[in-house]
Design a protein around this motif. Structure first.
Motif, mmCIF file in Angstrom:
data_model
loop_
_atom_site.group_PDB
_atom_site.id
_atom_site.type_symbol
_atom_site.label_atom_id
_atom_site.label_comp_id
_atom_site.label_asym_id
_atom_site.label_seq_id
_atom_site.Cartn_x
_atom_site.Cartn_y
_atom_site.Cartn_z
ATOM 1 N N SER A 50 0.818 -1.206 0.000
ATOM 2 C CA SER A 50 0.000 0.000 0.000
ATOM 3 C C SER A 50 0.855 1.261 0.000
ATOM 4 O O SER A 50 0.327 2.358 -0.086
ATOM 5 C CB SER A 50 -0.956 -0.001 1.191
ATOM 6 N N LEU A 51 2.166 1.100 0.105
ATOM 7 C CA LEU A 51 3.042 2.270 -0.011
ATOM 8 C C LEU A 51 3.474 2.508 -1.457
ATOM 9 O O LEU A 51 4.123 3.495 -1.765
ATOM 10 C CB LEU A 51 4.289 2.099 0.862
ATOM 11 N N ILE A 52 3.098 1.566 -2.350
ATOM 12 C CA ILE A 52 3.482 1.704 -3.752
ATOM 13 C C ILE A 52 2.696 2.850 -4.377
ATOM 14 O O ILE A 52 1.478 2.916 -4.239
ATOM 15 C CB ILE A 52 3.176 0.409 -4.543
ATOM 16 N N HIS A 53 3.392 3.739 -5.047
ATOM 17 C CA HIS A 53 2.714 4.818 -5.760
ATOM 18 C C HIS A 53 2.623 4.453 -7.232
ATOM 19 O O HIS A 53 3.632 4.213 -7.878
ATOM 20 C CB HIS A 53 3.446 6.142 -5.584
ATOM 21 N N VAL A 54 1.389 4.373 -7.725
ATOM 22 C CA VAL A 54 1.165 3.981 -9.107
ATOM 23 C C VAL A 54 0.897 5.248 -9.917
ATOM 24 O O VAL A 54 0.096 6.078 -9.505
ATOM 25 C CB VAL A 54 -0.061 3.040 -9.182
ATOM 26 N N SER A 59 0.054 12.630 -12.221
ATOM 27 C CA SER A 59 0.218 12.473 -10.775
ATOM 28 C C SER A 59 0.418 10.989 -10.438
ATOM 29 O O SER A 59 0.656 10.172 -11.319
ATOM 30 C CB SER A 59 -1.027 13.055 -10.106
ATOM 31 N N SER A 60 0.310 10.651 -9.162
ATOM 32 C CA SER A 60 0.350 9.232 -8.803
ATOM 33 C C SER A 60 -0.550 9.019 -7.592
ATOM 34 O O SER A 60 -0.831 9.946 -6.851
ATOM 35 C CB SER A 60 1.779 8.798 -8.484
ATOM 36 N N VAL A 61 -1.038 7.790 -7.450
ATOM 37 C CA VAL A 61 -1.856 7.481 -6.281
ATOM 38 C C VAL A 61 -1.225 6.304 -5.561
ATOM 39 O O VAL A 61 -0.527 5.504 -6.174
ATOM 40 C CB VAL A 61 -3.300 7.096 -6.664
ATOM 41 N N HIS A 62 -1.457 6.220 -4.257
ATOM 42 C CA HIS A 62 -0.965 5.018 -3.586
ATOM 43 C C HIS A 62 -2.124 4.036 -3.465
ATOM 44 O O HIS A 62 -3.282 4.410 -3.423
ATOM 45 C CB HIS A 62 -0.319 5.351 -2.243
ATOM 46 N N VAL A 167 -15.665 11.471 -2.525
ATOM 47 C CA VAL A 167 -16.043 10.315 -3.341
ATOM 48 C C VAL A 167 -15.578 10.520 -4.795
ATOM 49 O O VAL A 167 -14.984 9.625 -5.395
ATOM 50 C CB VAL A 167 -17.567 10.070 -3.280
ATOM 51 N N ILE A 168 -15.802 11.722 -5.315
ATOM 52 C CA ILE A 168 -15.395 11.986 -6.705
ATOM 53 C C ILE A 168 -13.876 11.852 -6.856
ATOM 54 O O ILE A 168 -13.390 11.269 -7.816
ATOM 55 C CB ILE A 168 -15.866 13.392 -7.146
ATOM 56 N N ALA A 169 -13.143 12.368 -5.856
ATOM 57 C CA ALA A 169 -11.683 12.298 -5.936
ATOM 58 C C ALA A 169 -11.197 10.854 -5.958
ATOM 59 O O ALA A 169 -10.111 10.559 -6.458
ATOM 60 C CB ALA A 169 -11.060 13.044 -4.756
ATOM 61 N N HIS A 170 -12.012 9.939 -5.407
ATOM 62 C CA HIS A 170 -11.585 8.539 -5.367
ATOM 63 C C HIS A 170 -11.940 7.772 -6.640
ATOM 64 O O HIS A 170 -11.554 6.611 -6.763
ATOM 65 C CB HIS A 170 -12.158 7.830 -4.142
ATOM 66 N N LEU A 171 -12.679 8.389 -7.568
ATOM 67 C CA LEU A 171 -13.077 7.647 -8.769
ATOM 68 C C LEU A 171 -11.877 7.127 -9.570
ATOM 69 O O LEU A 171 -11.856 5.942 -9.935
ATOM 70 C CB LEU A 171 -14.003 8.495 -9.651
ATOM 71 N N PRO A 172 -10.857 7.961 -9.839
ATOM 72 C CA PRO A 172 -9.706 7.404 -10.560
ATOM 73 C C PRO A 172 -9.022 6.279 -9.780
ATOM 74 O O PRO A 172 -8.616 5.269 -10.366
ATOM 75 C CB PRO A 172 -8.756 8.593 -10.726
ATOM 76 N N VAL A 173 -8.935 6.449 -8.447
ATOM 77 C CA VAL A 173 -8.313 5.408 -7.616
ATOM 78 C C VAL A 173 -9.097 4.103 -7.749
ATOM 79 O O VAL A 173 -8.516 3.017 -7.824
ATOM 80 C CB VAL A 173 -8.273 5.842 -6.135
ATOM 81 N N MET A 174 -10.448 4.232 -7.783
ATOM 82 C CA MET A 174 -11.299 3.047 -7.926
ATOM 83 C C MET A 174 -10.932 2.248 -9.161
ATOM 84 O O MET A 174 -10.824 1.020 -9.114
ATOM 85 C CB MET A 174 -12.755 3.489 -8.116
ATOM 86 N N ILE A 175 -10.782 2.974 -10.282
ATOM 87 C CA ILE A 175 -10.510 2.278 -11.541
ATOM 88 C C ILE A 175 -9.155 1.581 -11.477
ATOM 89 O O ILE A 175 -9.024 0.404 -11.812
ATOM 90 C CB ILE A 175 -10.580 3.279 -12.711
ATOM 91 N N ILE A 176 -8.145 2.307 -10.980
ATOM 92 C CA ILE A 176 -6.808 1.712 -10.859
ATOM 93 C C ILE A 176 -6.868 0.475 -9.952
ATOM 94 O O ILE A 176 -6.331 -0.588 -10.270
ATOM 95 C CB ILE A 176 -5.816 2.718 -10.239
#
Lengths: 214, 252
Positions: A50-54, A59-62, A167-176
């Motif tokens: 969970s520390l991996i930044h993708v 940008s990148s998300v963890h 919730v909206i900010a998490h949409l890209p994270v959801m897809i990844i």
């Protein structure tokens, strides 16, 4: 995905603690002593993963990975996530003492929920298993974000718009997360299917040690 | 990546009984989290800074942690004043900046940082291993401690493992970018990390059984409640009562 200290109200914090304690108690009951080392070392792996930044766009998300935690550990996700969050607080001061209960709920409840929804499907044929794994990864993050929103809104009705933004900010994270979970499940199906629910030990291959080259 | 920079030191606070520090930190965190008046919160923030000062921690390290954790606070400052209902004190185009929104954001900022600083001073000043054995003396279920300590022990091993996998991927030409190949590579990397973790767990557990493990960790930590702890108990009690007075008594 966590809420920092000092944001939530007393009733929300206390309900979080009570619910997380109940979930953890169930999880611990299902986790026998001889399975704890496995849960602990897997949770160390999750902690590191969970520390991996993708990368995503500029940008990148963890990664959050609560979907896979749920699939592999079921109710065990509760104590494992509680412990991982405690360590995160001790090592990086993310999250904290008062919010430990709420944060555990935010990650663990969606994990267990998605385990019940999709656990049986990921062992089926690939055209069922892959969409199920994607949905499991994506929805665990989505429900987590919704729970962050609920915790904020129950604290203060005026946080409703903030909650929508969360919730909206998490949409890209959801897809990844969905994509990663789908590939990860595909990988585990090939390499060590007995880690996933829906596979019994007898029908799986003998797990091969050190499968990938280092 | 994983370090405990605050756990080494020889200040008064470092010498306190870790069990006592944990109880203190928890009580203090709840008191501050449930306070709402500005005098109480400002006093709490000042006291938390004093704790950090007494710990004699590296200023830069502490500042870095604070900056990291304040990300969400910055987000709140951007959103809340504009979306909060209430009297507008300033207009940014079509949006009114609400007075109540600013007050809520300010309150959260004070609370969050006061708790964070106290946490760094009281909790991060001990190693996780010490905290684990202190927790077990505080009647936390044995299985949780067992999970916590084993998890902590293997985080470093797993990190090493992860770095090795990442190195071998990059030697084979892997460059992370926003594409499906990258996500697939990371997913497989995580997958193999889990498989290795699971295999290792079996070996570790067998090794533990060979050494006579019977479901209990024995800790060689001896904790004692010293006079220093007693002094701090008195100090903290006074501080908490003071905060409560500031919280409930209206200052004209």
């Amino acid at each position: 995905m966590h809420i920092s200290e000092g944001i939530l109200s007393g009733p929300v914090l206390i309900s979080g603690i009570a619910l997380a304690a109940a979930g953890t108690a169930i999880g611990l009951k299902k986790l026998d002593y001889d399975r704890i080392p496995r849960a602990a070392i897997l949770s160390a792996a999750f902690f590191v993963a969970s520390l991996i930044h993708v990368p995503i766009g500029p940008s990148s998300v963890h990664l959050i990975l609560n979907g896979i935690i749920g699939l592999i550990l079921g109710w065990g996700a509760f104590p494992v996530i509680l412990v991982a969050l405690t360590l995160q607080a001790m090592l990086f001061q993310f999250g904290g003492i008062t919010t430990l209960g709420v944060n555990t709920m935010i990650m663990a409840l969606p994990a267990v929920f998605c385990y019940y929804l999709f656990g049986r499907l990921v062992g089926k044929r690939p055209h069922i298993a892959m969409p199920a794994a994607f949905a499991c990864g994506a929805l665990s993050v989505f429900f987590g974000a919704v729970m962050v929103g609920l915790a904020l809104t129950f604290t203060e009705e005026n946080f409703l718009k903030v909650s929508y933004l969360v919730v909206i900010a998490h949409l890209p994270v959801m897809i990844i997360e969905g994509i990663i979970t789908a590939f990860c499940v595909a990988f585990l199906r090939k390499v060590q299917p007995d880690m996933l629910p829906g596979y019994s030990k007898q029908t799986s291959f003998t797990p091969s040690k050190e499968t990938a080259g280092d | 990546m994983l370090q405990e920079p605050f756990s080494t030191g020889n200040s008064q606070i470092h010498r306190l009984d870790p069990r006592f520090k944990m109880v203190l930190a928890t009580v203090y965190a709840f008191v501050v989290a449930l306070s709402n008046s500005f005098p109480a919160l400002i006093a709490a923030l000042i006291f938390s800074f004093a704790l950090i000062g007494l710990c004699r921690l590296g200023f830069l390290e502490v500042a870095k942690r604070i900056a990291l954790v304040n990300g969400f606070i910055v987000f709140l400052w951007v959103v809340v004043p504009l979306t909060y209902d209430g009297q507008s004190i300033y207009y940014l185009g079509p949006f009114g900046v609400s007075r109540e929104g600013v007050l809520v954001s300010a309150r959260i900022t004070l609370k969050s940082n006061a708790i964070l600083l106290a946490f760094i001073a009281l909790i991060a000043s001990s190693t996780v291993a010490t905290l684990g054995s202190a927790l077990s003396r505080l009647k936390i279920p044995a299985k949780i401690i067992y999970l916590l300590l084993l998890n902590y022990r293997y985080i470093f091993v797993m990190e090493e493992e992860y770095r090795r996998l990442l190195r071998s991927a990059s030697i084979r030409g892997f460059r992370p970018a926003s594409n499906l190949h990258t996500y697939k590579t990371y997913a497989y990397l995580i997958g193999i990390l889990f498989v290795k973790a699971s295999d290792r767990a079996e070996r570790v557990y067998n090794a533990m059984l060979c050494r006579g493990f019977a479901g209990k960790f024995y800790s060689l930590h001896e904790f004692s409640f010293s006079r220093l702890d007693l002094i701090w108990l008195v100090v903290m009690t006074i501080v908490i009562i003071g905060l409560e007075i500031l919280e409930w008594v209206k200052i004209a």
